[in-house]
Design a protein around this motif. Structure first.
Motif, PDB file in Angstrom:
ATOM      1  N   VAL A  24       0.838  -1.198   0.000  1.00 12.26           N
ATOM      2  CA  VAL A  24       0.000   0.000   0.000  1.00 12.26           C
ATOM      3  C   VAL A  24       0.875   1.251   0.000  1.00 12.26           C
ATOM      4  N   THR A  25       0.600   2.177  -0.941  1.00 12.60           N
ATOM      5  CA  THR A  25       1.281   3.466  -0.977  1.00 12.60           C
ATOM      6  C   THR A  25       0.230   4.568  -1.072  1.00 12.60           C
ATOM      7  N   ASN A  26       0.577   5.724  -0.549  1.00 12.50           N
ATOM      8  CA  ASN A  26      -0.348   6.850  -0.560  1.00 12.50           C
ATOM      9  C   ASN A  26      -0.397   7.487  -1.942  1.00 12.50           C
ATOM     10  N   ARG A  27      -1.541   8.063  -2.292  1.00 13.52           N
ATOM     11  CA  ARG A  27      -1.693   8.769  -3.553  1.00 13.52           C
ATOM     12  C   ARG A  27      -2.729   9.872  -3.383  1.00 13.52           C
ATOM     13  N   VAL A  28      -2.855  10.718  -4.410  1.00 12.95           N
ATOM     14  CA  VAL A  28      -3.804  11.826  -4.375  1.00 12.95           C
ATOM     15  C   VAL A  28      -4.657  11.770  -5.634  1.00 12.95           C
ATOM     16  N   PHE A  29      -5.982  11.863  -5.469  1.00 17.74           N
ATOM     17  CA  PHE A  29      -6.907  11.964  -6.591  1.00 17.74           C
ATOM     18  C   PHE A  29      -7.152  13.450  -6.822  1.00 17.74           C
ATOM     19  N   ARG A  30      -6.696  13.973  -7.981  1.00 19.15           N
ATOM     20  CA  ARG A  30      -6.828  15.396  -8.272  1.00 19.15           C
ATOM     21  C   ARG A  30      -7.894  15.629  -9.336  1.00 19.15           C
ATOM     22  N   PRO A  31      -8.769  16.620  -9.151  1.00 18.36           N
ATOM     23  CA  PRO A  31      -9.761  16.926 -10.181  1.00 18.36           C
ATOM     24  C   PRO A  31      -9.088  17.589 -11.379  1.00 18.36           C
ATOM     25  N   ASN A  32      -9.701  17.449 -12.545  1.00 17.40           N
ATOM     26  CA  ASN A  32      -9.170  18.043 -13.772  1.00 17.40           C
ATOM     27  C   ASN A  32      -9.643  19.498 -13.837  1.00 17.40           C
ATOM     28  N   ILE A  33      -8.834  20.417 -13.293  1.00 16.64           N
ATOM     29  CA  ILE A  33      -9.180  21.830 -13.210  1.00 16.64           C
ATOM     30  C   ILE A  33      -8.590  22.579 -14.400  1.00 16.64           C
ATOM     31  N   GLN A  34      -9.436  23.381 -15.067  1.00 16.32           N
ATOM     32  CA  GLN A  34      -9.001  24.208 -16.201  1.00 16.32           C
ATOM     33  C   GLN A  34      -9.364  25.656 -15.912  1.00 16.32           C
ATOM     34  N   LYS A  35      -8.519  26.595 -16.371  1.00 16.20           N
ATOM     35  CA  LYS A  35      -8.815  28.018 -16.226  1.00 16.20           C
ATOM     36  C   LYS A  35      -9.540  28.468 -17.484  1.00 16.20           C
ATOM     37  N   ILE A  36     -10.809  28.902 -17.345  1.00 21.44           N
ATOM     38  CA  ILE A  36     -11.610  29.305 -18.496  1.00 21.44           C
ATOM     39  C   ILE A  36     -12.214  30.682 -18.243  1.00 21.44           C
ATOM     40  N   THR A  37     -12.670  31.317 -19.307  1.00 19.98           N
ATOM     41  CA  THR A  37     -13.351  32.598 -19.215  1.00 19.98           C
ATOM     42  C   THR A  37     -14.846  32.349 -19.096  1.00 19.98           C
ATOM     43  N   ILE A  38     -15.464  32.908 -18.053  1.00 16.64           N
ATOM     44  CA  ILE A  38     -16.889  32.681 -17.805  1.00 16.64           C
ATOM     45  C   ILE A  38     -17.598  34.009 -17.579  1.00 16.64           C
ATOM     46  N   LYS A  39     -18.931  33.966 -17.628  1.00 16.01           N
ATOM     47  CA  LYS A  39     -19.764  35.078 -17.171  1.00 16.01           C
ATOM     48  C   LYS A  39     -20.292  34.693 -15.801  1.00 16.01           C
ATOM     49  N   ASP A  40     -20.037  35.531 -14.785  1.00 19.62           N
ATOM     50  CA  ASP A  40     -20.520  35.200 -13.456  1.00 19.62           C
ATOM     51  C   ASP A  40     -21.972  35.652 -13.285  1.00 19.62           C
ATOM     52  N   LYS A  41     -22.508  35.532 -12.080  1.00 19.15           N
ATOM     53  CA  LYS A  41     -23.920  35.809 -11.822  1.00 19.15           C
ATOM     54  C   LYS A  41     -24.306  37.267 -12.087  1.00 19.15           C
ATOM     55  N   GLY A  58     -22.543  21.807 -18.141  1.00 24.36           N
ATOM     56  CA  GLY A  58     -23.131  23.101 -18.449  1.00 24.36           C
ATOM     57  C   GLY A  58     -23.464  23.930 -17.237  1.00 24.36           C
ATOM     58  N   LYS A  59     -22.721  23.737 -16.137  1.00 26.02           N
ATOM     59  CA  LYS A  59     -22.983  24.492 -14.918  1.00 26.02           C
ATOM     60  C   LYS A  59     -22.436  25.909 -14.975  1.00 26.02           C
ATOM     61  N   VAL A  60     -21.605  26.219 -15.977  1.00 26.17           N
ATOM     62  CA  VAL A  60     -21.038  27.565 -16.119  1.00 26.17           C
ATOM     63  C   VAL A  60     -21.399  28.106 -17.494  1.00 26.17           C
ATOM     64  N   GLU A  61     -21.580  29.431 -17.553  1.00 25.84           N
ATOM     65  CA  GLU A  61     -21.844  30.082 -18.826  1.00 25.84           C
ATOM     66  C   GLU A  61     -20.528  30.653 -19.341  1.00 25.84           C
ATOM     67  N   ARG A  62     -20.047  30.071 -20.425  1.00 28.13           N
ATOM     68  CA  ARG A  62     -18.769  30.506 -20.986  1.00 28.13           C
ATOM     69  C   ARG A  62     -18.940  31.804 -21.750  1.00 28.13           C
ATOM     70  N   ALA A  63     -17.927  32.642 -21.688  1.00 32.59           N
ATOM     71  CA  ALA A  63     -17.973  33.942 -22.387  1.00 32.59           C
ATOM     72  C   ALA A  63     -17.238  33.865 -23.711  1.00 32.59           C
TER      73      ALA A  63
END
Length: 63
Positions: A24-41, A58-63
């Protein structure tokens, strides 16, 4: 770059690799994060760190 999704709050989680011989060895599950341009609320255009699952759902509205 931040490792947290600004939409859903997904972040790295610790776990373990278990080999065939059960070593057994330790590991990290990392989310696939991308920097994108969005329109906020408020309708402003800005850059945000968003996971790809939020982009695909489709949880974000891309600009």
């Amino acid at each position: 770059m931040s490792k947290v999704c600004e939409v859903c709050g997904k972040h790295p989680v610790a776990g373990r690799n278990v080999s065939h011989s059960h070593r057994v060895t330790n590991r990290v599950f990392r989310p696939n994060i991308q920097k994108i341009t969005i329109k906020d609320k408020e309708g402003r255009v800005r850059k945000a760190n968003v996971c790809t699952s939020c982009m695909k759902a489709g949880k974000v509205e891309r600009a």
